[in-house]
Design a protein around this motif. Structure first.
Motif, mmCIF file in Angstrom:
data_model
loop_
_atom_site.group_PDB
_atom_site.id
_atom_site.type_symbol
_atom_site.label_atom_id
_atom_site.label_comp_id
_atom_site.label_asym_id
_atom_site.label_seq_id
_atom_site.Cartn_x
_atom_site.Cartn_y
_atom_site.Cartn_z
ATOM 1 N N VAL A 154 0.834 -1.203 0.000
ATOM 2 C CA VAL A 154 0.000 0.000 0.000
ATOM 3 C C VAL A 154 0.870 1.254 0.000
ATOM 4 O O VAL A 154 0.610 2.209 -0.741
ATOM 5 C CB VAL A 154 -0.956 -0.037 1.223
ATOM 6 C CG1 VAL A 154 -1.525 1.326 1.530
ATOM 7 C CG2 VAL A 154 -2.062 -1.056 0.984
ATOM 8 N N PHE A 155 1.917 1.263 0.821
ATOM 9 C CA PHE A 155 2.792 2.444 0.865
ATOM 10 C C PHE A 155 3.580 2.603 -0.440
ATOM 11 O O PHE A 155 3.888 3.727 -0.838
ATOM 12 C CB PHE A 155 3.707 2.408 2.089
ATOM 13 C CG PHE A 155 2.997 2.793 3.362
ATOM 14 C CD1 PHE A 155 2.410 4.035 3.510
ATOM 15 C CD2 PHE A 155 2.917 1.905 4.426
ATOM 16 C CE1 PHE A 155 1.747 4.396 4.672
ATOM 17 C CE2 PHE A 155 2.264 2.253 5.598
ATOM 18 C CZ PHE A 155 1.681 3.506 5.717
ATOM 19 N N ALA A 156 3.894 1.503 -1.126
ATOM 20 C CA ALA A 156 4.551 1.605 -2.436
ATOM 21 C C ALA A 156 3.622 2.307 -3.424
ATOM 22 O O ALA A 156 4.048 3.176 -4.188
ATOM 23 C CB ALA A 156 4.952 0.216 -2.942
ATOM 24 N N LEU A 157 2.342 1.961 -3.400
ATOM 25 C CA LEU A 157 1.373 2.629 -4.262
ATOM 26 C C LEU A 157 1.212 4.096 -3.848
ATOM 27 O O LEU A 157 1.134 4.980 -4.697
ATOM 28 C CB LEU A 157 0.020 1.914 -4.228
ATOM 29 C CG LEU A 157 -1.085 2.555 -5.067
ATOM 30 C CD1 LEU A 157 -0.676 2.635 -6.534
ATOM 31 C CD2 LEU A 157 -2.385 1.787 -4.912
ATOM 32 N N ALA A 158 1.211 4.352 -2.555
ATOM 33 C CA ALA A 158 1.091 5.733 -2.067
ATOM 34 C C ALA A 158 2.266 6.584 -2.547
ATOM 35 O O ALA A 158 2.094 7.764 -2.873
ATOM 36 C CB ALA A 158 1.014 5.740 -0.545
ATOM 37 N N ASP A 159 3.470 5.997 -2.621
ATOM 38 C CA ASP A 159 4.633 6.727 -3.138
ATOM 39 C C ASP A 159 4.440 7.074 -4.612
ATOM 40 O O ASP A 159 4.827 8.150 -5.058
ATOM 41 C CB ASP A 159 5.910 5.894 -2.994
ATOM 42 C CG ASP A 159 6.410 5.825 -1.570
ATOM 43 O OD1 ASP A 159 5.986 6.654 -0.738
ATOM 44 O OD2 ASP A 159 7.234 4.941 -1.283
ATOM 45 N N ALA A 160 3.861 6.138 -5.359
ATOM 46 C CA ALA A 160 3.681 6.351 -6.789
ATOM 47 C C ALA A 160 2.516 7.295 -7.088
ATOM 48 O O ALA A 160 2.529 8.000 -8.095
ATOM 49 C CB ALA A 160 3.441 5.008 -7.487
ATOM 50 N N ARG A 161 1.521 7.330 -6.221
ATOM 51 C CA ARG A 161 0.329 8.152 -6.455
ATOM 52 C C ARG A 161 -0.031 8.983 -5.224
ATOM 53 O O ARG A 161 -1.074 8.803 -4.609
ATOM 54 C CB ARG A 161 -0.853 7.244 -6.814
ATOM 55 C CG ARG A 161 -0.778 6.547 -8.143
ATOM 56 C CD ARG A 161 -0.844 7.500 -9.334
ATOM 57 N NE ARG A 161 -1.918 8.468 -9.283
ATOM 58 C CZ ARG A 161 -3.148 8.263 -9.748
ATOM 59 N NH1 ARG A 161 -3.464 7.118 -10.306
ATOM 60 N NH2 ARG A 161 -4.068 9.204 -9.669
ATOM 61 N N PRO A 162 0.827 9.931 -4.845
ATOM 62 C CA PRO A 162 0.526 10.744 -3.663
ATOM 63 C C PRO A 162 -0.733 11.594 -3.832
ATOM 64 O O PRO A 162 -1.312 12.043 -2.840
ATOM 65 C CB PRO A 162 1.775 11.617 -3.499
ATOM 66 C CG PRO A 162 2.428 11.627 -4.833
ATOM 67 C CD PRO A 162 2.086 10.309 -5.462
ATOM 68 N N ASP A 163 -1.171 11.786 -5.072
ATOM 69 C CA ASP A 163 -2.388 12.559 -5.320
ATOM 70 C C ASP A 163 -3.638 11.857 -4.773
ATOM 71 O O ASP A 163 -4.678 12.488 -4.617
ATOM 72 C CB ASP A 163 -2.553 12.829 -6.821
ATOM 73 C CG ASP A 163 -2.565 11.554 -7.653
ATOM 74 O OD1 ASP A 163 -1.593 10.766 -7.542
ATOM 75 O OD2 ASP A 163 -3.527 11.347 -8.409
#
Length: 174
Positions: A154-163
Protein backbone atom coordinates in the motif's frame (compact mmCIF):
# COMPACT_ATOMS: atom_id res chain seq x y z
CA UNK A 1 0.59 23.50 3.62
CA UNK A 2 2.95 26.29 4.56
CA UNK A 3 6.66 25.70 4.46
CA UNK A 4 9.35 27.87 5.97
CA UNK A 5 13.00 27.41 5.13
CA UNK A 6 15.60 29.40 7.02
CA UNK A 7 18.65 29.63 4.76
CA UNK A 8 20.77 30.76 7.69
CA UNK A 9 20.00 27.56 9.64
CA UNK A 10 18.75 24.88 7.23
CA UNK A 11 21.17 23.13 4.91
CA UNK A 12 20.42 22.89 1.22
CA UNK A 13 19.70 19.15 1.58
CA UNK A 14 17.29 19.73 4.48
CA UNK A 15 15.47 22.40 2.47
CA UNK A 16 15.15 20.12 -0.57
CA UNK A 17 13.91 17.25 1.65
CA UNK A 18 11.28 19.55 3.17
CA UNK A 19 10.06 20.69 -0.26
CA UNK A 20 9.93 17.12 -1.55
CA UNK A 21 7.92 16.03 1.48
CA UNK A 22 5.54 18.99 1.06
CA UNK A 23 4.80 17.81 -2.48
CA UNK A 24 4.27 14.22 -1.35
CA UNK A 25 7.53 12.86 -2.69
CA UNK A 26 9.76 10.61 -0.62
CA UNK A 27 12.63 12.94 0.23
CA UNK A 28 16.30 12.07 0.21
CA UNK A 29 17.47 11.97 3.82
CA UNK A 30 19.97 14.78 4.57
CA UNK A 31 23.43 13.62 5.70
CA UNK A 32 23.14 16.06 8.60
CA UNK A 33 20.43 13.88 10.18
CA UNK A 34 22.65 11.60 12.29
CA UNK A 35 20.07 9.01 13.33
CA UNK A 36 18.11 8.85 10.08
CA UNK A 37 16.67 5.44 9.27
CA UNK A 38 18.28 3.50 6.46
CA UNK A 39 16.48 3.98 3.18
CA UNK A 40 15.83 0.66 1.52
CA UNK A 41 14.53 0.26 -2.01
CA UNK A 42 10.77 -0.04 -2.10
CA UNK A 43 8.89 -2.58 -4.16
CA UNK A 44 7.22 -1.16 -7.25
CA UNK A 45 3.48 -0.48 -6.98
CA UNK A 46 1.12 -3.21 -8.12
CA UNK A 47 -2.61 -3.77 -8.26
CA UNK A 48 -4.27 -4.06 -4.87
CA UNK A 49 -5.91 -7.35 -4.03
CA UNK A 50 -9.40 -7.95 -2.66
CA UNK A 51 -8.22 -11.22 -1.10
CA UNK A 52 -8.51 -11.23 2.69
CA UNK A 53 -5.15 -10.91 4.45
CA UNK A 54 -6.24 -11.12 8.10
CA UNK A 55 -9.16 -10.08 10.30
CA UNK A 56 -11.25 -8.95 7.29
CA UNK A 57 -8.53 -6.65 5.91
CA UNK A 58 -7.50 -6.72 2.26
CA UNK A 59 -5.08 -4.46 0.39
CA UNK A 60 -7.85 -2.27 -1.01
CA UNK A 61 -9.23 -1.56 2.47
CA UNK A 62 -5.71 -0.94 3.78
CA UNK A 63 -5.12 1.61 1.00
CA UNK A 64 -8.41 3.39 1.73
CA UNK A 65 -7.40 3.51 5.39
CA UNK A 66 -3.90 4.89 4.68
CA UNK A 67 -5.23 7.39 2.12
CA UNK A 68 -7.76 8.77 4.62
CA UNK A 69 -5.21 9.39 7.38
CA UNK A 70 -3.75 12.82 7.98
CA UNK A 71 -0.09 13.00 6.88
CA UNK A 72 1.31 12.83 10.44
CA UNK A 73 -0.71 9.74 11.37
CA UNK A 74 0.19 8.16 8.02
CA UNK A 75 3.90 8.83 8.67
CA UNK A 76 3.72 7.20 12.11
CA UNK A 77 1.91 4.14 10.73
CA UNK A 78 4.44 3.90 7.90
CA UNK A 79 7.39 4.15 10.31
CA UNK A 80 6.03 1.30 12.44
CA UNK A 81 5.29 -0.74 9.29
CA UNK A 82 8.79 -0.21 7.89
CA UNK A 83 10.27 -1.28 11.22
CA UNK A 84 8.64 -4.68 10.76
CA UNK A 85 5.39 -3.90 12.55
CA UNK A 86 6.64 -3.44 16.10
CA UNK A 87 8.26 -0.46 17.82
CA UNK A 88 8.45 0.84 21.36
CA UNK A 89 6.65 4.05 22.31
CA UNK A 90 10.04 5.62 23.01
CA UNK A 91 11.41 4.69 19.56
CA UNK A 92 8.45 6.30 17.81
CA UNK A 93 8.64 9.44 19.95
CA UNK A 94 12.39 9.78 19.47
CA UNK A 95 12.17 9.27 15.70
CA UNK A 96 9.50 11.92 15.16
CA UNK A 97 10.80 14.29 17.81
CA UNK A 98 14.05 14.65 15.83
CA UNK A 99 12.57 14.29 12.33
CA UNK A 100 13.88 17.03 10.01
CA UNK A 101 10.87 17.04 7.66
CA UNK A 102 7.88 16.02 9.80
CA UNK A 103 8.65 16.68 13.47
CA UNK A 104 5.86 15.59 15.80
CA UNK A 105 6.07 16.60 19.46
CA UNK A 106 5.79 13.79 22.03
CA UNK A 107 2.54 15.31 23.23
CA UNK A 108 0.90 14.85 19.79
CA UNK A 109 1.93 11.25 19.00
CA UNK A 110 -0.95 9.78 21.04
CA UNK A 111 -3.48 11.93 19.19
CA UNK A 112 -2.06 10.89 15.85
CA UNK A 113 -2.47 7.26 16.78
CA UNK A 114 -5.99 7.81 18.11
CA UNK A 115 -6.91 9.20 14.70
CA UNK A 116 -5.88 5.86 13.18
CA UNK A 117 -8.55 4.17 15.33
CA UNK A 118 -11.14 6.74 14.24
CA UNK A 119 -10.42 6.19 10.54
CA UNK A 120 -10.49 2.41 11.05
CA UNK A 121 -13.97 2.64 12.60
CA UNK A 122 -15.17 4.46 9.46
CA UNK A 123 -13.30 2.48 6.77
CA UNK A 124 -12.06 -0.81 8.25
CA UNK A 125 -13.82 -4.16 8.15
CA UNK A 126 -16.67 -4.63 10.61
CA UNK A 127 -15.60 -6.38 13.79
CA UNK A 128 -11.88 -6.21 13.04
CA UNK A 129 -9.45 -5.76 15.90
CA UNK A 130 -7.26 -2.66 15.93
CA UNK A 131 -4.93 -2.37 12.92
CA UNK A 132 -2.38 -0.72 15.17
CA UNK A 133 -2.32 -2.48 18.53
CA UNK A 134 -0.91 -0.95 21.69
CA UNK A 135 0.59 -3.03 24.47
CA UNK A 136 0.61 -0.77 27.52
CA UNK A 137 2.49 -3.33 29.61
CA UNK A 138 5.50 -3.52 27.28
CA UNK A 139 4.97 0.00 25.86
CA UNK A 140 5.03 -1.20 22.23
CA UNK A 141 3.00 -0.58 19.10
CA UNK A 142 2.34 -3.65 16.97
CA UNK A 143 0.80 -4.50 13.60
CA UNK A 144 -0.18 -8.05 12.62
CA UNK A 145 2.68 -9.57 10.57
CA UNK A 146 0.40 -10.45 7.64
CA UNK A 147 -0.91 -6.88 7.52
CA UNK A 148 2.64 -5.47 7.55
CA UNK A 149 3.22 -7.08 4.13
CA UNK A 150 -0.05 -5.64 2.82
CA UNK A 151 0.81 -2.20 4.18
CA UNK A 152 4.23 -2.29 2.49
CA UNK A 153 2.47 -2.73 -0.87
CA UNK A 154 0.00 0.00 0.00
CA UNK A 155 2.79 2.44 0.87
CA UNK A 156 4.55 1.60 -2.44
CA UNK A 157 1.37 2.63 -4.26
CA UNK A 158 1.09 5.73 -2.07
CA UNK A 159 4.63 6.73 -3.14
CA UNK A 160 3.68 6.35 -6.79
CA UNK A 161 0.33 8.15 -6.45
CA UNK A 162 0.53 10.74 -3.66
CA UNK A 163 -2.39 12.56 -5.32
CA UNK A 164 -4.67 9.83 -3.94
CA UNK A 165 -3.76 10.63 -0.33
CA UNK A 166 -5.36 13.06 2.07
CA UNK A 167 -3.26 16.16 2.64
CA UNK A 168 -3.05 18.72 5.38
CA UNK A 169 -6.22 20.78 5.77
CA UNK A 170 -6.08 24.10 3.99
CA UNK A 171 -5.53 27.12 6.20
CA UNK A 172 -7.96 30.00 5.80
CA UNK A 173 -6.53 33.01 4.00
CA UNK A 174 -5.33 35.66 6.44
Amino acid sequence: MRLTIDTAVDTYEEAIAAVQAAYGMRPAIPDTWPDAPLVEPRPPPRDLSEDTLADGWNEQLLFKMVAALMPGARAVLRHITEAGGSLSYDDVQAHFGAHPVLPIPRSRIGGMLTSIKAVQRRIGPAGAGPLLQRDERTRRYRINDVLVGGLMGVFALADARPDLLRGEPALPDA
